[in-house]
Enzyme design. Structure first.
Site, PDB file in Angstrom:
ATOM      1  N   PHE A  13       1.284  -1.376  -0.238  1.00 24.83           N
ATOM      2  CA  PHE A  13      -0.191  -0.054   0.191  1.00 24.83           C
ATOM      3  C   PHE A  13       0.767   1.016  -0.288  1.00 24.83           C
ATOM      4  CE2 PHE A  13      -2.502   2.553   2.876  1.00 24.83           C
ATOM      5  CZ  PHE A  13      -2.734   3.802   2.367  1.00 24.83           C
ATOM      6  N   THR A  37       3.440 -10.901  -1.102  1.00 22.76           N
ATOM      7  CA  THR A  37       1.967 -10.674  -1.346  1.00 22.76           C
ATOM      8  C   THR A  37       0.797 -11.175  -1.080  1.00 22.76           C
ATOM      9  OG1 THR A  37       1.937  -9.942   0.766  1.00 22.76           O
ATOM     10  CG2 THR A  37       4.035 -11.528   1.907  1.00 22.76           C
ATOM     11  N   ALA A  82       8.524  -2.886   4.015  1.00 28.12           N
ATOM     12  CA  ALA A  82       8.112  -3.865   4.628  1.00 28.12           C
ATOM     13  C   ALA A  82       7.619  -4.452   5.547  1.00 28.12           C
ATOM     14  CB  ALA A  82       9.011  -5.366   3.430  1.00 28.12           C
ATOM     15  N   GLU A  84       4.661  -6.805   7.404  1.00 26.94           N
ATOM     16  CA  GLU A  84       3.757  -7.588   7.908  1.00 26.94           C
ATOM     17  C   GLU A  84       2.928  -6.264   9.265  1.00 26.94           C
ATOM     18  OE1 GLU A  84       2.042 -10.239   6.891  1.00 26.94           O
ATOM     19  OE2 GLU A  84       3.417 -11.024   6.258  1.00 26.94           O
ATOM     20  N   THR A 125       5.171   3.058  13.149  1.00 20.52           N
ATOM     21  CA  THR A 125       3.851   3.458  13.959  1.00 20.52           C
ATOM     22  C   THR A 125       3.639   3.645  14.353  1.00 20.52           C
ATOM     23  OG1 THR A 125       1.874   2.418  13.353  1.00 20.52           O
ATOM     24  CG2 THR A 125       3.659   1.129  13.834  1.00 20.52           C
ATOM     25  N   ASP A 126       2.571   4.388  14.161  1.00 19.48           N
ATOM     26  CA  ASP A 126       2.050   5.024  16.133  1.00 19.48           C
ATOM     27  C   ASP A 126       1.873   4.352  16.720  1.00 19.48           C
ATOM     28  OD1 ASP A 126      -0.074   5.075  14.292  1.00 19.48           O
ATOM     29  OD2 ASP A 126      -1.163   6.633  15.483  1.00 19.48           O
ATOM     30  N   GLU A 127       1.618   2.733  16.397  1.00 24.81           N
ATOM     31  CA  GLU A 127       0.895   1.927  17.453  1.00 24.81           C
ATOM     32  C   GLU A 127       2.124   1.982  18.790  1.00 24.81           C
ATOM     33  OE1 GLU A 127      -1.560  -0.531  15.655  1.00 24.81           O
ATOM     34  OE2 GLU A 127      -1.941  -0.323  14.091  1.00 24.81           O
ATOM     35  N   LYS A 155       7.210  -4.136  15.432  1.00 26.06           N
ATOM     36  CA  LYS A 155       7.676  -3.032  15.171  1.00 26.06           C
ATOM     37  C   LYS A 155       8.079  -2.592  15.885  1.00 26.06           C
ATOM     38  CE  LYS A 155       6.055  -1.187  11.547  1.00 26.06           C
ATOM     39  NZ  LYS A 155       7.694  -1.503  10.079  1.00 26.06           N
ATOM     40  N   ASN A 180      -2.635   6.268  11.179  1.00 26.86           N
ATOM     41  CA  ASN A 180      -3.145   5.519   9.764  1.00 26.86           C
ATOM     42  C   ASN A 180      -3.370   6.266   8.805  1.00 26.86           C
ATOM     43  OD1 ASN A 180      -3.489   4.460  12.864  1.00 26.86           O
ATOM     44  ND2 ASN A 180      -5.663   3.229  11.436  1.00 26.86           N
ATOM     45  N   PRO A 206     -18.749  -4.518   9.861  1.00 25.05           N
ATOM     46  CA  PRO A 206     -18.768  -5.302  11.441  1.00 25.05           C
ATOM     47  C   PRO A 206     -17.618  -3.552  11.739  1.00 25.05           C
ATOM     48  CG  PRO A 206     -17.087  -5.905  10.203  1.00 25.05           C
ATOM     49  CD  PRO A 206     -18.182  -5.353   8.965  1.00 25.05           C
ATOM     50  N   ASP A 273     -15.479  -6.694  20.413  1.00 22.43           N
ATOM     51  CA  ASP A 273     -14.385  -5.714  20.205  1.00 22.43           C
ATOM     52  C   ASP A 273     -13.221  -6.964  19.986  1.00 22.43           C
ATOM     53  OD1 ASP A 273     -12.687  -3.973  19.670  1.00 22.43           O
ATOM     54  OD2 ASP A 273     -12.937  -2.722  22.221  1.00 22.43           O
ATOM     55  N   LYS A 275      -9.528  -8.675  20.417  1.00 18.04           N
ATOM     56  CA  LYS A 275      -8.387  -8.219  21.641  1.00 18.04           C
ATOM     57  C   LYS A 275      -7.179  -7.551  21.977  1.00 18.04           C
ATOM     58  CE  LYS A 275      -8.816 -13.407  23.008  1.00 18.04           C
ATOM     59  NZ  LYS A 275      -7.902 -14.148  22.651  1.00 18.04           N
TER      60      LYS A 275
END
Length: 320
Positions: A13, A37, A82, A84, A125-127, A155, A180, A206, A273, A275
């Protein structure tokens, strides 16, 4: 003399959008390595193969043998996308995330240390920062990392590897952490494309929990400009946050897309929700704006409409 850039994950993406940006806006030759992939765009890569400034190598960055095939030249930079990245998949099968996100990053750092590139931009990522409470200020580059799911943990681990190679070996490394993304070429398993796809086919959409989870949305084209600016002007050893400044609840995004598409809200289906679901992300891009002069060009509402239009066309046209 030609200048070369290696883009890992350039068939995915954000990577594919960045490849298009480089070919359109810079003189660089671009080599992409991607394992192709399920989330990649092989047909789009095939279109690019006709361009003299583009080269593609099918390979997995977690395989040293595959990666070695790309190291037949010296690169100005490795831009490392690159990864996942699907949280739900990381909960069900963390192993692939460890292999690609940690081992793959290690292999790239090893080749950088051997002199195959002058620098590397590590796209994170901000995650990795974890979750925010409603009254907390957005994440800054000094926010401690505190990942809450296997994806963000892998990450964060790769971020720490990158930091260690800068601190220990003095390698020219920069890490970026984005909020995001949305825009063209995003896989339909992701949140916004899923909404568009299911709304187009009048299927239930959903929504996890109460739908009040908040995300900070960044249009992918603005992200690509930020990465290009960081590549040209960023300082080794630094972290740069790239935020959208568009905090929206998941439910708000669903309703806005349904409005754009002229669909009823009765398509919304509240489900259990997941996990480890972080409640809120928000990222502060002040450092990037003040030090390097980046700013967004794409108003959120216009970018979302553009994104809906692109995905609707894609889902109707199997050739895309």
């Amino acid at each position: 003399m030609s200048r070369e850039i290696l883009v890992t994950g350039g068939a995915g993406f954000i990577g594919l959008n960045f490849v298009h940006y480089l070919l359109k806006n810079t003189p660089y030759n671009v080599t992409v390595i991607d394992s192709l992939t399920y989330a990649s765009h092989p047909k789009e890569i095939l279109k690019l193969m006709s361009m003299p400034r583009f080269c593609f190598i099918k390979g997995d960055i977690s395989s040293d043998k595959d990666l070695k095939a790309a190291m037949d030249r010296s690169y100005e930079a490795i831009i490392h996308f690159a990864a996942e990245s699907h949280v739900d998949k990381s909960i069900k099968n963390p192993k692939d995330f460890v292999q690609t996100n940690i081992v793959g990053t290690y292999h790239l750092l090893d080749y950088l240390a051997k002199g195959y590139a002058k620098r590397m931009i590590h796209i994170s990522t901000d995650e990795v920062y974890g979750t925010l409470k409603m009254n907390q200020d957005p994440f800054t580059e000094k926010t401690p990392i505190s990942p809450n799911n296997p994806y963000s943990a892998t990450k964060a681990s790769s971020d720490l590897l990158v930091r260690s190679y800068f601190e220990t070996f003095g390698l020219p490394l920069i890490t970026t952490r984005c909020s995001n993304n949305f825009g063209p070429f995003q896989h339909k398993e992701k949140f916004i494309p899923t909404i568009i796809y299911r709304a187009l086919h009048n299927k239930k959409i959903p929504v996890y929990g109460d739908g009040m989870q908040i995300r900070d949305w960044l249009f992918v084209e603005d992200h690509c400009r930020a990465i290009s600016l960081i590549f040209e002007k960023g300082i080794p050893g630094q972290i740069y946050n790239i935020g959208g400044g568009n905090e929206k609840t998941n439910l708000c995004i669903v309703k806005q897309i349904l409005d754009i598409m002229g669909k009823d809200y009765d398509l919304i289906d509240y489900v259990e929700d997941r996990k480890g679901h972080d409640r809120r992300y928000a990222i502060d891009s002040t450092k990037l704006q003040k030090e390097l002069g980046w700013k967004q060009n794409s108003p959120f509402n216009e970018a979302l409409e553009k994104t809906v239009e692109w995905h609707v066309k894609k889902f109707k046209d199997s050739s895309l």
